[in-house]
Enzyme design. Structure first.
Site, mmCIF file in Angstrom:
data_model
loop_
_atom_site.group_PDB
_atom_site.id
_atom_site.type_symbol
_atom_site.label_atom_id
_atom_site.label_comp_id
_atom_site.label_asym_id
_atom_site.label_seq_id
_atom_site.Cartn_x
_atom_site.Cartn_y
_atom_site.Cartn_z
ATOM 1 N N ARG A 1 -21.080 -13.492 -19.699
ATOM 2 C CA ARG A 1 -21.980 -13.204 -20.808
ATOM 3 C C ARG A 1 -22.083 -11.701 -21.110
ATOM 4 N NH1 ARG A 1 -25.128 -17.546 -22.448
ATOM 5 N NH2 ARG A 1 -26.511 -16.069 -23.532
ATOM 6 N N MET B 1 -24.689 -11.218 -26.564
ATOM 7 C CA MET B 1 -24.751 -12.330 -25.616
ATOM 8 C C MET B 1 -24.826 -11.788 -24.200
ATOM 9 S SD MET B 1 -22.200 -15.586 -25.116
ATOM 10 C CE MET B 1 -20.982 -14.622 -24.236
ATOM 11 N N CYS B 2 -25.986 -11.353 -23.790
ATOM 12 C CA CYS B 2 -26.216 -10.880 -22.430
ATOM 13 C C CYS B 2 -26.664 -12.039 -21.551
ATOM 14 C CB CYS B 2 -27.278 -9.786 -22.426
ATOM 15 S SG CYS B 2 -26.879 -8.363 -23.454
ATOM 16 N N GLY B 3 -26.733 -11.788 -20.255
ATOM 17 C CA GLY B 3 -27.212 -12.788 -19.310
ATOM 18 C C GLY B 3 -28.379 -12.244 -18.522
#
Length: 297
Positions: A31, A1-3
């Site tokens: 994130r 879950m990166c941003g």
């Protein structure tokens, strides 16, 4: 879950792109807290190659070796948060990209950033940690993209942070949220065509894939549509080049990507909260599964 986040000013003006990306990434910090990074574009600062090199130890020795081989106009050594050193260089344009790449490779060093109009700033740590090293929030330019990372595979260091670049094709970079599940199959095909990977991070595959299509004469939008078809797994990504920003979302819509456009600026991000940080009002558009979009200056 990166941003992920991107910003482009509509008139191509030299604007506070670094500050916009800083504010957006700060709002996406939840994130990912492993690393952060941005690439910014400034056409006015294109007199030299802007090169950033990772040196694990003895940075002064490495710097002297580079100076012996290349015409370095300006340089400084910076300690990275990951414990390595970075050589921040301005190199004469009398050298071509292959000469710079091969020199760095022969010295056993790794390129962090290579471009004429672009500059990558990335390292481990929170957004504020990375900004303290690079002061990227002060960068002015026409557009840029950024990333906060939650690591699910591969190393956590400056080199594995986003944005990712293909040094053979300067001034193009990518930030990615998700996972490419057919990574090894696609990587093998690209390596057979001569692509050299710096890491084993699946996100790096995307930049090589897009560059491969651009080299073959496809336009960016067409290359993005092909990527959506050929790459498996959940993903949303932004790709930047001097002319603008492209974006894509996986066919099942498993990773979010939202955008907003005003008369002066266009922005894209993983969450609405990042957009509202810089554009408090205006319509929010949620990209559809499999959708691609291109913003050109």
């Amino acid at each position: 879950m990166c941003g992920i986040a991107g910003v482009m000013f509509s008139d191509g003006a030299e604007a506070p792109v670094g500050q916009y990306l800083y504010e957006m990434l700060k709002s996406l910090q939840h994130r990912g807290m492993d690393s952060a990074g941005v690439i910014t574009y400034n056409q006015k600062n294109s007199e030299y190659w802007k090169v950033r090199v990772v040196s694990p130890s003895e940075p002064d020795v490495a710097l002297n070796k580079i100076k012996y081989r290349l015409n370095v106009k300006d340089s400084k050594v910076i300690k990275l948060n990951d414990g390595n050193y970075m050589l921040d260089l301005k190199i004469s344009k009398e050298h071509d990209v292959n000469e710079i790449r091969q020199t760095i490779k022969k010295l056993g060093l790794h390129l962090l950033s290579l471009g004429i109009q672009s500059l990558i700033s990335k390292d481990v740590g929170l957004v504020d940690d990375v900004n303290r090293v690079f002061n990227f929030s002060r960068e002015v330019g026409s557009h840029g993209i950024g990333h906060v990372r939650f690591s699910t595979e591969s190393a956590v260091d400056a080199l594995h942070a986003h944005p990712f670049q293909n040094p053979e094709f300067p001034d193009i970079a990518i930030v990615h949220n998700g996972q490419i599940t057919n990574y090894w199959k696609m990587r093998e095909l690209l390596e057979l065509e001569g692509h050299e990977f710096q890491t084993d991070n699946d996100s790096e595959l995307i930049i090589h894939y897009i560059v491969n299509k651009l080299r073959k004469g496809y336009g960016l939008e067409e290359a993005l549509r092909m990527a959506v078809k050929d790459l498996d797994g959940p993903f949303a990504f932004l790709i930047s080049m001097p002319e603008g920003i492209g974006m894509a979302r996986d066919r099942l819509g498993l990773r979010p990507l939202v955008i907003s456009e005003s008369p002066s600026v266009k922005v894209a991000a993983s969450e609405e909260v990042a957009i509202r940080k810089v554009i408090p009002e205006g319509k929010i558009y949620y990209m559809r599964p499999g959708e691609v979009r291109v913003w050109m200056k």
